[in-house]
Design an enzyme around this catalytic site. Structure first.
Site, PDB file in Angstrom:
ATOM      1  N   ARG A   1     -11.324  57.292  69.892  1.00 27.98           N
ATOM      2  CA  ARG A   1     -10.032  57.759  70.388  1.00 27.98           C
ATOM      3  C   ARG A   1     -10.130  59.184  70.901  1.00 27.98           C
ATOM      4  O   ARG A   1     -11.005  59.943  70.518  1.00 27.98           O
ATOM      5  CB  ARG A   1      -8.980  57.659  69.277  1.00 27.98           C
ATOM      6  CG  ARG A   1      -8.546  56.232  69.014  1.00 27.98           C
ATOM      7  CD  ARG A   1      -7.461  56.145  67.947  1.00 27.98           C
ATOM      8  NE  ARG A   1      -8.033  56.360  66.617  1.00 27.98           N
ATOM      9  CZ  ARG A   1      -7.588  57.250  65.748  1.00 27.98           C
ATOM     10  NH1 ARG A   1      -6.596  58.038  66.065  1.00 27.98           N
ATOM     11  NH2 ARG A   1      -8.141  57.363  64.548  1.00 27.98           N
TER      12      ARG A   1
ATOM     13  N   LYS B   1      -3.981  51.879  67.784  1.00 27.46           N
ATOM     14  CA  LYS B   1      -3.428  53.082  67.173  1.00 27.46           C
ATOM     15  C   LYS B   1      -2.140  53.541  67.845  1.00 27.46           C
ATOM     16  O   LYS B   1      -1.317  54.216  67.223  1.00 27.46           O
ATOM     17  CB  LYS B   1      -4.464  54.203  67.189  1.00 27.46           C
ATOM     18  CG  LYS B   1      -5.549  54.041  66.131  1.00 27.46           C
ATOM     19  CD  LYS B   1      -4.964  54.059  64.714  1.00 27.46           C
ATOM     20  CE  LYS B   1      -6.057  53.970  63.664  1.00 27.46           C
ATOM     21  NZ  LYS B   1      -5.489  53.928  62.284  1.00 27.46           N
TER      22      LYS B   1
ATOM     23  N   HIS C   1      -1.536  54.981  56.479  1.00 21.16           N
ATOM     24  CA  HIS C   1      -2.873  54.691  56.993  1.00 21.16           C
ATOM     25  C   HIS C   1      -3.763  54.382  55.790  1.00 21.16           C
ATOM     26  O   HIS C   1      -4.378  55.270  55.196  1.00 21.16           O
ATOM     27  CB  HIS C   1      -3.405  55.895  57.774  1.00 21.16           C
ATOM     28  CG  HIS C   1      -4.763  55.674  58.365  1.00 21.16           C
ATOM     29  ND1 HIS C   1      -5.638  56.703  58.620  1.00 21.16           N
ATOM     30  CD2 HIS C   1      -5.401  54.540  58.752  1.00 21.16           C
ATOM     31  CE1 HIS C   1      -6.754  56.224  59.140  1.00 21.16           C
ATOM     32  NE2 HIS C   1      -6.641  54.914  59.230  1.00 21.16           N
TER      33      HIS C   1
ATOM     34  N   SER D   1     -10.663  57.323  59.163  1.00 20.07           N
ATOM     35  CA  SER D   1     -11.409  56.212  59.742  1.00 20.07           C
ATOM     36  C   SER D   1     -12.887  56.351  59.408  1.00 20.07           C
ATOM     37  O   SER D   1     -13.473  57.431  59.539  1.00 20.07           O
ATOM     38  CB  SER D   1     -11.230  56.180  61.260  1.00 20.07           C
ATOM     39  OG  SER D   1      -9.893  55.902  61.592  1.00 20.07           O
TER      40      SER D   1
ATOM     41  N   LYS E   1     -12.283  52.258  53.811  1.00 20.25           N
ATOM     42  CA  LYS E   1     -11.065  51.504  53.493  1.00 20.25           C
ATOM     43  C   LYS E   1     -11.277  50.003  53.648  1.00 20.25           C
ATOM     44  O   LYS E   1     -10.880  49.207  52.780  1.00 20.25           O
ATOM     45  CB  LYS E   1      -9.897  51.961  54.386  1.00 20.25           C
ATOM     46  CG  LYS E   1      -9.478  53.406  54.192  1.00 20.25           C
ATOM     47  CD  LYS E   1      -8.212  53.741  54.961  1.00 20.25           C
ATOM     48  CE  LYS E   1      -8.333  53.514  56.447  1.00 20.25           C
ATOM     49  NZ  LYS E   1      -9.371  54.351  57.063  1.00 20.25           N
ATOM     50  N   THR E   2     -11.865  49.606  54.768  1.00 17.70           N
ATOM     51  CA  THR E   2     -12.086  48.176  55.014  1.00 17.70           C
ATOM     52  C   THR E   2     -13.029  47.589  53.964  1.00 17.70           C
ATOM     53  O   THR E   2     -12.783  46.510  53.419  1.00 17.70           O
ATOM     54  CB  THR E   2     -12.660  47.957  56.426  1.00 17.70           C
ATOM     55  OG1 THR E   2     -11.722  48.457  57.387  1.00 17.70           O
ATOM     56  CG2 THR E   2     -12.899  46.479  56.690  1.00 17.70           C
TER      57      THR E   2
ATOM     58  N   ASP F   1      -6.086  48.492  57.196  1.00 15.82           N
ATOM     59  CA  ASP F   1      -5.920  49.805  57.842  1.00 15.82           C
ATOM     60  C   ASP F   1      -4.489  50.330  57.918  1.00 15.82           C
ATOM     61  O   ASP F   1      -4.282  51.524  57.753  1.00 15.82           O
ATOM     62  CB  ASP F   1      -6.496  49.746  59.257  1.00 15.82           C
ATOM     63  CG  ASP F   1      -6.674  51.132  59.867  1.00 15.82           C
ATOM     64  OD1 ASP F   1      -7.300  51.983  59.208  1.00 15.82           O
ATOM     65  OD2 ASP F   1      -6.195  51.362  60.982  1.00 15.82           O
TER      66      ASP F   1
ATOM     67  N   ARG G   1     -17.761  48.890  66.292  1.00 19.39           N
ATOM     68  CA  ARG G   1     -16.591  48.254  65.690  1.00 19.39           C
ATOM     69  C   ARG G   1     -16.614  46.744  65.882  1.00 19.39           C
ATOM     70  O   ARG G   1     -17.179  46.216  66.844  1.00 19.39           O
ATOM     71  CB  ARG G   1     -15.313  48.794  66.327  1.00 19.39           C
ATOM     72  CG  ARG G   1     -15.037  50.266  66.042  1.00 19.39           C
ATOM     73  CD  ARG G   1     -14.362  50.459  64.721  1.00 19.39           C
ATOM     74  NE  ARG G   1     -14.064  51.859  64.450  1.00 19.39           N
ATOM     75  CZ  ARG G   1     -13.296  52.266  63.448  1.00 19.39           C
ATOM     76  NH1 ARG G   1     -12.759  51.369  62.629  1.00 19.39           N
ATOM     77  NH2 ARG G   1     -13.074  53.546  63.260  1.00 19.39           N
TER      78      ARG G   1
END
Length: 300
Positions: free
Chosen positions: A11, A153, A173, A191, A195-196, A210, A275
């Site tokens: 991003r 996003k 988030h 990010s 988390k995943t 997410d 990703r």
């Protein structure tokens, strides 16, 4: 499928703007993060982008939702120049049933034209890339960048504004999962911080990886898919994520061996931000979206 995104492999926060108008002027905490841009600049770019897209041989449209809880969900439309961006939207957002699709009326639209590049001197942007959110016109305008994460996003940014101000709901988030006792765990972090991975626990049902919201009813997923970093991914270390990457998933900036046609998750020659985007039901142990919001324990 596998796609590469060229110059932008992540991003571009310096190129993201919110239109400052009567809707947002006194509601947004303006600054280096929430950068204002005028309505005139937005409308000028919007007209240029729509003219540009009208000249393309074909464009692609996805209709769906953000927000698993029907009370708070946002009907959205995503219009893309690239077919794979449309597949990405189909994987990441909540897909409607046939009945929901027949009654679908988008309340926010994302328009993405990666090959349209802005001229900062003329168009009032910081670079050739731009992501502009207009809450008055209910449009997200994206150009100059092929990175699909901007689509995902940008809708999260929309929900970060609309859920608290319009519906008294807290967007977060974080990833989330739930145990057999109905106990919900939330995993916060930037990010790429795990988390995943942490949420994909085979002993707990996945709510999402997410983006979530906390309402009076409990916790609900904003998305309908997962967007996992897959650098150094292996079946041994992360079997649920590894096995979720199958037909329909989008591999973004992952190097694929030319002979075997297999992904090389250890190759970061394009970017470390490799990703995989896949529908949440590619994970076996998930919380059914029919159970829209999980009641969570309250502590005094």
């Amino acid at each position: 499928m596998r796609a590469t995104t060229g110059k932008y492999t992540g991003r571009s926060p310096k190129d993201k703007f919110i239109v400052e108008d009567e809707e947002t002027k006194d509601q947004v905490d303006w600054g280096s993060v929430n950068q204002p841009i005028s309505e005139d600049i937005f409308l000028n770019l919007f007209n240029k982008v729509t003219d540009y897209l009208s000249e393309q041989d074909e464009i692609f449209t996805f209709n769906g939702f953000a927000g698993a809880d029907e009370k708070y969900r946002l009907p959205i439309q995503v219009v893309t120049q690239f077919a794979w961006h449309n597949l990405f939207a189909n994987q990441l957002f909540i897909r409607p049933t046939e009945q929901e699709l027949s009654d679908h009326n988008a309340e926010f639209t994302v328009v993405s034209a990666p090959h349209f590049k802005a001229d900062p001197e003329v168009d009032g942007t910081n670079s050739e890339a731009f992501v502009i959110v207009s809450f008055k016109h209910r449009i997200v305008l994206i150009g100059g960048t092929e990175y699909a994460g901007e689509i995902k996003k940008s809708i999260f940014s929309v929900m970060n504004y609309m859920l608290p101000t319009k519906q008294d709901v807290l967007p977060m988030h974080c990833s989330a999962n739930v145990g057999a006792e109905g106990d919900v765990a939330l995993f916060f972090g930037l990010s790429g911080t795990g988390k995943t991975t942490l949420s994909a626990d085979p002993n707990r049902r996945l709510i999402g990886d997410d983006e979530h919201a906390w309402s009076q009813n409990g916790i609900f997923n904003i998305e309908g898919g997962c967007y996992a970093k897959c650098v150094n991914l292996s079946e041994e270390k992360e079997p649920q994520i590894y096995n979720a990457i199958r037909f329909g998933a989008v591999l973004e900036n992952v190097v694929v061996d030319e002979e075997s046609r297999l992904p090389d998750y250890d190759d970061t020659s394009l970017t470390e931000n490799t990703r995989a985007a896949y529908a949440i039901d590619h994970i076996d142990n998930i919380l059914n979206l029919v159970l829209l919001a999980i009641q969570i324990q309250s502590y005094s």
